[in-house]
Design a protein around this motif. Sequence first.
Motif, mmCIF file in Angstrom:
data_model
loop_
_atom_site.group_PDB
_atom_site.id
_atom_site.type_symbol
_atom_site.label_atom_id
_atom_site.label_comp_id
_atom_site.label_asym_id
_atom_site.label_seq_id
_atom_site.Cartn_x
_atom_site.Cartn_y
_atom_site.Cartn_z
ATOM 1 N N PRO A 55 6.551 -6.061 5.085
ATOM 2 C CA PRO A 55 6.075 -6.663 3.822
ATOM 3 C C PRO A 55 4.736 -7.360 4.016
ATOM 4 N N ALA A 56 3.810 -7.107 3.089
ATOM 5 C CA ALA A 56 2.467 -7.699 3.217
ATOM 6 C C ALA A 56 1.722 -7.562 1.901
ATOM 7 N N ASP A 57 0.758 -8.473 1.714
ATOM 8 C CA ASP A 57 -0.223 -8.357 0.637
ATOM 9 C C ASP A 57 -1.562 -7.987 1.264
ATOM 10 N N LEU A 58 -2.366 -7.260 0.518
ATOM 11 C CA LEU A 58 -3.720 -6.960 0.972
ATOM 12 C C LEU A 58 -4.529 -8.253 0.924
ATOM 13 N N SER A 59 -5.036 -8.678 2.052
ATOM 14 C CA SER A 59 -5.782 -9.936 2.095
ATOM 15 C C SER A 59 -7.089 -9.810 1.324
ATOM 16 N N TRP A 60 -7.617 -10.942 0.891
ATOM 17 C CA TRP A 60 -8.903 -10.950 0.199
ATOM 18 C C TRP A 60 -9.999 -10.403 1.111
ATOM 19 N N GLU A 61 -9.923 -10.745 2.389
ATOM 20 C CA GLU A 61 -10.923 -10.290 3.344
ATOM 21 C C GLU A 61 -10.888 -8.764 3.497
ATOM 22 N N MET A 62 -9.674 -8.192 3.576
ATOM 23 C CA MET A 62 -9.557 -6.750 3.707
ATOM 24 C C MET A 62 -9.981 -6.052 2.414
ATOM 25 N N PHE A 63 -9.608 -6.642 1.279
ATOM 26 C CA PHE A 63 -9.992 -6.094 -0.014
ATOM 27 C C PHE A 63 -11.514 -5.986 -0.129
ATOM 28 N N THR A 64 -12.228 -7.085 0.128
ATOM 29 C CA THR A 64 -13.687 -7.063 -0.008
ATOM 30 C C THR A 64 -14.332 -6.166 1.044
ATOM 31 N N ARG A 65 -13.749 -6.149 2.233
ATOM 32 C CA ARG A 65 -14.305 -5.285 3.285
ATOM 33 C C ARG A 65 -14.257 -3.825 2.855
ATOM 34 N N ILE A 66 -13.168 -3.412 2.216
ATOM 35 C CA ILE A 66 -13.033 -2.016 1.788
ATOM 36 C C ILE A 66 -13.978 -1.708 0.628
ATOM 37 N N VAL A 67 -13.898 -2.502 -0.436
ATOM 38 C CA VAL A 67 -14.662 -2.158 -1.638
ATOM 39 C C VAL A 67 -16.165 -2.334 -1.438
ATOM 40 N N ASP A 68 -16.565 -3.245 -0.560
ATOM 41 C CA ASP A 68 -17.992 -3.434 -0.330
ATOM 42 C C ASP A 68 -18.620 -2.233 0.383
ATOM 43 N N GLN A 69 -17.788 -1.402 0.989
ATOM 44 C CA GLN A 69 -18.306 -0.202 1.639
ATOM 45 C C GLN A 69 -18.533 0.945 0.654
ATOM 46 N N VAL A 70 -18.044 0.790 -0.576
ATOM 47 C CA VAL A 70 -18.265 1.792 -1.627
ATOM 48 C C VAL A 70 -18.759 1.032 -2.860
ATOM 49 N N PRO A 71 -19.958 0.479 -2.824
ATOM 50 C CA PRO A 71 -20.417 -0.430 -3.877
ATOM 51 C C PRO A 71 -20.507 0.196 -5.261
ATOM 52 N N ASP A 72 -20.686 1.507 -5.341
ATOM 53 C CA ASP A 72 -20.792 2.169 -6.638
ATOM 54 C C ASP A 72 -19.539 2.954 -6.992
ATOM 55 N N VAL A 73 -18.405 2.608 -6.398
ATOM 56 C CA VAL A 73 -17.163 3.324 -6.687
ATOM 57 C C VAL A 73 -16.869 3.269 -8.192
ATOM 58 N N ALA A 74 -16.486 4.395 -8.759
ATOM 59 C CA ALA A 74 -16.321 4.486 -10.207
ATOM 60 C C ALA A 74 -15.010 3.897 -10.689
ATOM 61 N N ARG A 75 -13.966 4.025 -9.896
ATOM 62 C CA ARG A 75 -12.631 3.641 -10.363
ATOM 63 C C ARG A 75 -11.827 3.094 -9.197
ATOM 64 N N VAL A 76 -11.101 1.989 -9.451
ATOM 65 C CA VAL A 76 -10.206 1.422 -8.448
ATOM 66 C C VAL A 76 -8.844 1.169 -9.088
ATOM 67 N N VAL A 77 -7.811 1.639 -8.414
ATOM 68 C CA VAL A 77 -6.431 1.482 -8.866
ATOM 69 C C VAL A 77 -5.761 0.467 -7.944
ATOM 70 N N LEU A 78 -5.309 -0.644 -8.504
ATOM 71 C CA LEU A 78 -4.800 -1.751 -7.696
ATOM 72 C C LEU A 78 -3.279 -1.756 -7.627
ATOM 73 N N HIS A 79 -2.722 -0.659 -7.162
ATOM 74 C CA HIS A 79 -1.276 -0.642 -6.927
ATOM 75 C C HIS A 79 -0.935 0.427 -5.910
ATOM 76 N N GLY A 80 0.252 0.287 -5.343
ATOM 77 C CA GLY A 80 0.788 1.268 -4.405
ATOM 78 C C GLY A 80 2.290 1.306 -4.600
ATOM 79 N N VAL A 81 3.044 1.028 -3.550
ATOM 80 C CA VAL A 81 4.500 1.047 -3.680
ATOM 81 C C VAL A 81 5.078 -0.315 -4.056
ATOM 82 N N GLY A 82 4.235 -1.328 -4.242
ATOM 83 C CA GLY A 82 4.722 -2.658 -4.597
ATOM 84 C C GLY A 82 4.366 -3.043 -6.024
ATOM 85 N N GLU A 83 4.690 -4.288 -6.397
ATOM 86 C CA GLU A 83 4.400 -4.819 -7.723
ATOM 87 C C GLU A 83 3.136 -5.688 -7.648
#
Length: 349
Positions: A55-83
């Motif tokens: 069990p885990a949440d995506l940390s803020w640090e990991m979140f920004t690290r990922i999305v900052d590598q694709v600065p012009d990403v068109a779409r982001v879906v914020l879910h997986g197998v959890g709520e």
Amino acid sequence: MTATMKNPRRYFEEVGPERDEVAARPPVCLYLEVTNRCNLLCETCPRTFDELEPPADLSWEMFTRIVDQVPDVARVVLHGVGEPMLVKHLPRMVRYLKDRGTYVLFNTNGTLLNAKKFPEIVTSGLDEMRVSLDAADRATYARVRGKDFFDRIVRDVGRFTAHLRETGATRPLVSLWLTGLKETIRQLPEFVRLAARIGVHEVHLQRLVFDVAGYGLARAHSSLFEATRREEQTTIDDAQALARELGVTLDASGATEPGLSLQRQTGDRPWSACRRPWSLMYFTAHGRALPCCIAPFSARGYDAYTLGNATQQTLREIWNSQAYRDFRRRLLTDVPPEPCQGCGLRWSL
């Protein structure tokens, strides 16, 4: 990294007909599993039966690290197998993405949608909130979803749509989702009626995802994707007629017509039509890179189809790594990777 999306609500992977093991363009979409925790025990979800990762949440640090590598990403879906609404900084994540012009959505089970959260959801700039309800009555909901939250969810979704009307807010777009099981398909017309009653103008029929071994209700004999019978098609037709009468849009996963969406794909290699490994990246709450959002539902365990790890590699390194290249190459053969072998045959492309 630049990506365009003329109509993000009808998102299709922006990949041309020519595909090989190397992706010529960066991903246009990210799926970020902001948590793998959940407060329900749905019979159609693998996490009810297996611990896929701790069990885990995506940390803020990991979140920004990922999305900052694709600065012009068109779409982001914020879910997986959890709520996702279990994550306290979810609105902050949405706003971070909206500030760069990204289209943002998530699916929720609706159990945590209380009035205190209404303002922060709206002000975050969220584009879509998809509520997976999966039933039109309390008894069926409890059987499919594992707990008795039906009345509360219906009440709170209705209150949220009223809040949008009262404040003049046009986002997020709210939709209700019903998984098309043989146990629930007869409820589709009443599901449409329920949506209209609580101010929701979009209903989606979700195709069942199941593996051959079977997760609870996720079995072949529950799946309409195996063979839709005449009476089930009649139910869909009745629901579509009712939706038109009530001003509700009735659609299906994959942006297809509901009846057609439940039919088996044609051709010898239906999985080869998939564009996901050339257009999107999926990361679990631990940073594990998977080929798509269907993969967790389609094969036991993650090790056999993990394509990288964002805690150890950059997205650029992962995207055309040997693991990703091997996966793409196999997808175009007669022997695709394990999580793809039933795709188009028993579950959604």
